[in-house]
Design a protein around this motif. Structure first.
Motif, mmCIF file in Angstrom:
data_model
loop_
_atom_site.group_PDB
_atom_site.id
_atom_site.type_symbol
_atom_site.label_atom_id
_atom_site.label_comp_id
_atom_site.label_asym_id
_atom_site.label_seq_id
_atom_site.Cartn_x
_atom_site.Cartn_y
_atom_site.Cartn_z
ATOM 1 N N PRO A 352 0.849 -1.209 0.000
ATOM 2 C CA PRO A 352 0.000 0.000 0.000
ATOM 3 C C PRO A 352 0.878 1.250 0.000
ATOM 4 O O PRO A 352 1.895 1.315 0.691
ATOM 5 N N GLU A 353 0.486 2.249 -0.783
ATOM 6 C CA GLU A 353 1.315 3.450 -0.928
ATOM 7 C C GLU A 353 0.476 4.713 -0.837
ATOM 8 O O GLU A 353 -0.635 4.762 -1.362
ATOM 9 N N LEU A 354 1.041 5.730 -0.206
ATOM 10 C CA LEU A 354 0.484 7.084 -0.227
ATOM 11 C C LEU A 354 1.537 8.025 -0.785
ATOM 12 O O LEU A 354 2.687 8.019 -0.334
ATOM 13 N N GLU A 355 1.160 8.830 -1.756
ATOM 14 C CA GLU A 355 2.047 9.846 -2.308
ATOM 15 C C GLU A 355 1.310 11.173 -2.184
ATOM 16 O O GLU A 355 0.341 11.434 -2.901
ATOM 17 N N ILE A 356 1.765 12.023 -1.262
ATOM 18 C CA ILE A 356 1.000 13.204 -0.868
ATOM 19 C C ILE A 356 1.808 14.472 -1.132
ATOM 20 O O ILE A 356 2.933 14.614 -0.644
ATOM 21 N N TYR A 357 1.206 15.389 -1.904
ATOM 22 C CA TYR A 357 1.852 16.674 -2.196
ATOM 23 C C TYR A 357 1.034 17.856 -1.672
ATOM 24 O O TYR A 357 1.447 19.001 -1.850
ATOM 25 N N ALA A 358 -0.100 17.592 -1.045
ATOM 26 C CA ALA A 358 -0.900 18.647 -0.411
ATOM 27 C C ALA A 358 -0.713 18.549 1.102
ATOM 28 O O ALA A 358 -0.416 17.478 1.636
ATOM 29 N N ASP A 359 -0.917 19.673 1.808
ATOM 30 C CA ASP A 359 -0.613 19.666 3.238
ATOM 31 C C ASP A 359 -1.851 19.650 4.133
ATOM 32 O O ASP A 359 -1.747 19.476 5.342
#
Length: 436
Positions: A352-359
């Motif tokens: 499982p992966e999360l790629e987050i560019y918002a804060d």
């Protein structure tokens, strides 16, 4: 320069044998180039490292699948629906019901329908990212458009049955479905992949594109229940507009090769995705689910749950990725993958992966791998339940929560006895599990 494999070249030779509408020529030509120039996945290809494709190279697919003369009928869902049956990818009028006017074959589309098809077909799937999407586009000669206009609510579910039968020589079948819901439309689509009981020798490449318009609501179900020798690579690709809702359910048994990709894009604010899945490989089968959810805009939500029961010497792969783009503030996304190994030789590769560019987001993900709980096993046995029956009850309970959340009762009714039979042969126990 990339050297195309024998299978890549043979697939294009098969594509050249087809007769397709002239207005599909550009899509076919562009994707033929992509398909031929794409590197063939191997163990060093991250998205394919646990799912080898040697069978496609060695089986020698030199012909298109043909409809079976006998038109063997599998067991359909007991469902009041518009039933579309494709035998080895070819429409069977004899096995289908009367079809609605908003469901049309590509080669019979009128000018307005052709405009909708050319606008959306191949635009939801990214062929640069999904190799077999490029193959589907390169081979597209026929397919089906299901189109609901603004404020339209379907009177019955659309039930698409893909029936596979063996051929004298290994054969390739193409399945293509485009679903377009305009603003405030509502529909339910069930895709059911089945085969006759005898050993299969075909390869199915299936691709479904879903366009869910503003405030539209789509229930989509995908059941892969083919005989274990059939090779299957499939994809479900969706674009969700503002406040659109996609409620999706996937269930798959394993085979020599079974790979299904889900790629969902939130492109309108307030869209919601609920994606639940179950995979049940056994014997020496393989199954691979790759999911990719992209939050491109703010205020969207995703709730994703996949559970697997891996038995015997089977292997399963789950790769779930949620990508939060930089402008996708106020995102709420959760991803869960739980796995149960019922033998010491069963295997799961989960990522499982999360790629987050918002804060300003709330996101969570997790995966578990476990075996049958010995405490629960002891409890059941102490109440007079035989160990074999206890194993069946605990296994079925592991996936029962997701089954209970299936909105269409006919699917639950159809699946329960078949899934119960996977876990044991005790008729009385099966009846108990079915009606629980």
């Amino acid at each position: 320069m990339t050297t195309a494999t024998d299978f890549q070249q043979q697939a294009l030779r098969l594509a050249a044998q087809q007769t397709s509408p002239a207005w599909l020529a550009d899509l076919r030509a562009q994707n033929a180039d992509i398909w031929l120039q794409s590197a063939w996945p191997g163990r060093r290809t991250e998205d394919w490292k646990y799912t080898p494709l040697q069978a496609l190279q060695t089986d020698g697919f030199t012909q298109w699948a043909q409809p079976s003369d006998g038109h063997e009928q599998a067991e359909w869902l007991a469902l009041d629906a518009h039933r579309l049956v494709l035998v080895n990818g070819v429409f069977s009028e004899a096995l289908s019901t009367a079809l609605p006017s908003n469901l049309v074959r590509f080669d019979q589309a009128n000018a307005d329908q052709q405009s909708i098809i050319t606008q959306h077909l191949g635009s939801v799937v990214d062929p640069q990212r999904h190799l077999f999407g490029a193959l589907s586009n390169a081979c597209v000669a026929d397919g089906w458009l299901y189109h609901l206009g603004p404020n339209c609510q379907a009177d019955k579910p659309l039930y698409v049955v893909h029936l596979s039968t063996p051929a004298a020589q290994p054969a390739l079948a193409q399945q293509r479905l485009l679903v377009v819901l305009e603003r405030h439309a509502k529909a339910s689509v069930i895709e059911h992949y089945v085969s006759t009981a005898e050993q299969q020798n075909g390869f199915v490449n299936s691709l479904t594109e879903l366009v869910v318009g503003e405030n539209a609501h789509l229930h989509h179900y995908r059941l892969n229940l083919e005989e274990e020798h059939l090779l299957h690579v499939g994809g479900v690709h969706a674009n969700l507009q503002r406040t659109a809702v996609l409620d999706a359910f996937a269930l798959g048994q394993g085979s020599r090769l079974k790979r299904v990709d889900y790629h969902i894009r939130h492109i309108g604010e307030g869209a919601h995705l609920a994606l639940n899945g179950i995979y049940l490989p056994r014997n020496k089968q393989r199954i691979d689910y790759h999911t990719h959810v992209e939050h491109c805009v703010p205020h969207c939500t995703t709730d994703e749950n996949f559970r697997g029961i891996i038995a015997d010497a089977a292997k399963a792969v789950f790769n779930g990725r949620i990508h939060i783009h930089k402008d996708a503030q106020k995102t709420l996304a959760e991803l869960s993958n739980k796995n149960l190994l019922t033998s010491k030789t069963a295997e799961i590769d989960t990522k499982p992966e999360l790629e987050i560019y918002a804060d300003d987001v709330k996101c969570a993900h997790g995966a578990t791998v476990s075996q049958l709980n010995e405490t629960a096993m002891y409890y059941l046995q102490s109440r007079g339940v035989a160990r074999a029956e206890a194993e069946v009850m605990l296994s079925f309970g592991f996936i029962n929560e997701l089954l209970q959340n299936v909105a269409e009762p006919a699917i639950q009714t159809y699946l329960r006895p078949r899934l119960a039979s996977l876990f044991g042969n005790d008729d009385e126990l099966a009846r108990h599990l079915i009606h629980d």
